[in-house]
Design a protein around this motif. Structure first.
Motif, short mmCIF file in Angstrom:
data_model
loop_
_atom_site.label_atom_id
_atom_site.label_comp_id
_atom_site.label_asym_id
_atom_site.label_seq_id
_atom_site.Cartn_x
_atom_site.Cartn_y
_atom_site.Cartn_z
N SER A 199 0.82 -1.20 0.00
CA SER A 199 0.00 0.00 0.00
C SER A 199 0.86 1.25 0.00
N THR A 200 1.94 1.22 0.78
CA THR A 200 2.83 2.38 0.85
C THR A 200 3.51 2.63 -0.49
N SER A 201 3.96 1.55 -1.16
CA SER A 201 4.63 1.70 -2.44
C SER A 201 3.72 2.31 -3.49
N VAL A 202 2.45 1.85 -3.50
CA VAL A 202 1.50 2.40 -4.47
C VAL A 202 1.22 3.86 -4.18
N ALA A 203 1.02 4.17 -2.88
CA ALA A 203 0.70 5.56 -2.52
C ALA A 203 1.84 6.50 -2.85
N MET A 204 3.08 6.05 -2.67
CA MET A 204 4.22 6.91 -2.92
C MET A 204 4.42 7.18 -4.41
N ALA A 205 3.80 6.35 -5.23
CA ALA A 205 3.91 6.55 -6.67
C ALA A 205 2.89 7.55 -7.20
N LEU A 206 1.96 8.00 -6.36
CA LEU A 206 0.92 8.93 -6.80
C LEU A 206 1.50 10.32 -6.99
N PRO A 207 0.90 11.15 -7.85
CA PRO A 207 1.38 12.51 -8.07
C PRO A 207 1.36 13.31 -6.78
N LEU A 208 2.32 14.20 -6.62
CA LEU A 208 2.44 15.00 -5.42
C LEU A 208 2.01 16.44 -5.65
N PHE A 237 1.48 -0.04 12.74
CA PHE A 237 1.00 1.04 11.88
C PHE A 237 0.33 2.09 12.77
N THR A 238 0.73 3.35 12.63
CA THR A 238 0.18 4.44 13.43
C THR A 238 -0.39 5.52 12.52
N PHE A 239 -1.66 5.84 12.73
CA PHE A 239 -2.28 6.95 11.98
C PHE A 239 -1.83 8.27 12.58
N GLY A 240 -1.42 9.20 11.69
CA GLY A 240 -1.00 10.50 12.15
C GLY A 240 -1.98 11.61 11.83
N ASN A 241 -2.23 11.81 10.53
CA ASN A 241 -3.09 12.92 10.13
C ASN A 241 -3.61 12.67 8.71
N LEU A 242 -4.86 13.08 8.49
CA LEU A 242 -5.46 13.05 7.15
C LEU A 242 -5.99 14.45 6.85
N THR A 243 -5.51 15.02 5.75
CA THR A 243 -6.00 16.32 5.28
C THR A 243 -6.63 16.12 3.92
N LEU A 260 -1.78 12.31 3.64
CA LEU A 260 -1.93 11.30 4.68
C LEU A 260 -0.59 11.15 5.39
N ASN A 261 -0.61 11.33 6.70
CA ASN A 261 0.58 11.18 7.52
C ASN A 261 0.41 9.94 8.41
N SER A 278 10.55 3.20 14.37
CA SER A 278 9.43 3.66 13.55
C SER A 278 9.86 4.83 12.67
N ARG A 279 9.24 4.89 11.48
CA ARG A 279 9.47 6.01 10.57
C ARG A 279 8.15 6.62 10.15
N ALA A 280 8.11 7.95 10.11
CA ALA A 280 6.93 8.66 9.69
C ALA A 280 6.98 8.96 8.20
N PHE A 281 5.80 8.90 7.55
CA PHE A 281 5.66 9.19 6.13
C PHE A 281 4.53 10.19 5.95
N THR A 282 4.66 11.07 4.98
CA THR A 282 3.58 11.96 4.57
C THR A 282 3.41 11.84 3.06
N LEU A 283 2.25 11.38 2.65
CA LEU A 283 1.95 11.18 1.23
C LEU A 283 0.96 12.23 0.77
N ASN A 284 1.29 12.95 -0.29
CA ASN A 284 0.40 13.94 -0.90
C ASN A 284 -0.23 13.35 -2.15
N PHE A 285 -1.51 13.57 -2.34
CA PHE A 285 -2.19 12.95 -3.51
C PHE A 285 -3.27 13.87 -4.05
#
Length: 256
Positions: free
Chosen positions: A12-21, A56-62, A28-29, A249-256
């Motif tokens: 899921s992370t790999s697919v999300a990271m491939a989305l346009p930024l 898996f830890t949910f951080g933030n959804l904008t 999604l954080n 743990s590592r934090a990720f922020t994905l923009n889509f």
């Protein structure tokens, strides 16, 4: 024990990271952690086992005007907030636990749900409800509260009580013995009802290496109660359930 969930989250992370930024108003954080855990071999067991663990830890959804969560590593704002809830319960196999001969195997269960938190600067109270998939189809939940210490900008320490609940489907899966199982085992038949199944305390500590990486430790104790304690499975095991987890743990922020 938890590798199937690892592959799902990694994919899921790999697919999300491939989305346009390009769109900056949707993001999604979250955090993904890998660690080692020592805990009872199954709910109600007496023996301990060690295993790799994925968190898996949910951080933030904008999403436009919607803004949920404080974000990984940030101090949550005081007030009420809604977030996700996830728990993984490992499989229970007779081949690994010969004392359970005659009982059915239970696959790894993934519980997904929602949590509601009331946050203040130095304490919080929360409740969460989770639906099980895989090993059980029941509903489980947790009520808890923590005192919060922040001795430095990098350290956060929490400690507080926990109350664990489950419906009859959940209780029956892990603490019940069917009539057919009783005929083929040394256990008496037992119909486990839901309700309050355990109470205990949890102590956690997080050290933030930088804005993305952190080291985490978690120590929890639970005493099984009511039908979870009265189960013949627990009677040959232990009502006292202790677990220790240490992870990175590592934090990720994905923009889509």
């Amino acid at each position: 024990m938890r590798l199937p969930l690892t592959f799902v989250l990694a994919a899921s992370t790999s697919v999300a990271m491939a989305l346009p930024l390009a769109a900056q108003d949707r993001s999604l954080n979250f955090g993904i952690g890998i660690g080692a855990v020592g805990q009872r071999a199954y709910p109600g067991a007496d023996d301990y086992e060690g295993s790799a663990d994925l968190k898996f830890t949910f951080g933030n959804l904008t999403w436009g005007n919607v803004d949920i969560g404080a974000g990984i590593g940030n101090v949550p704002a005081n007030g009420v907030s809604l977030g996700g809830a996830l728990r993984v319960i490992g499989s229970r196999k007779v081949d690994d636990n010969p004392e359970l001969a005659g009982l059915s195997d239970i696959d790894t269960a993934v519980e997904l749900g929602l949590g509601l938190t009331f946050q203040q600067t130095h304490w919080r109270a929360f409740g969460e409800v989770r639906q099980g998939f895989g090993g059980h189809d029941g509903v489980a939940g947790t009520l808890g509260a923590d005192v919060i210490f922040r001795p430095t900008d990098r350290w956060t320490v929490t400690a507080g009580p926990r109350l664990n609940l489950g419906d009859s489907e959940y209780a029956g899966t892990y603490f019940g013995v069917t009539g057919a199982e009783a005929l083929g085992s040394n256990f008496n038949a037992f119909d486990a009802d839901g309700g309050v199944l355990g109470a205990g305390v949890e102590i956690g500590a997080t050290y933030r290496i930088d804005k993305d990486w952190s080291v985490e430790g978690l120590l929890s104790y639970e005493k099984l109660l009511n039908d979870a304690a009265d189960s013949p499975i627990t009677q040959i095991g232990s009502e006292n359930q202790l677990s220790l987890r240490i992870g990175l743990s590592r934090a990720f922020t994905l923009n889509f």
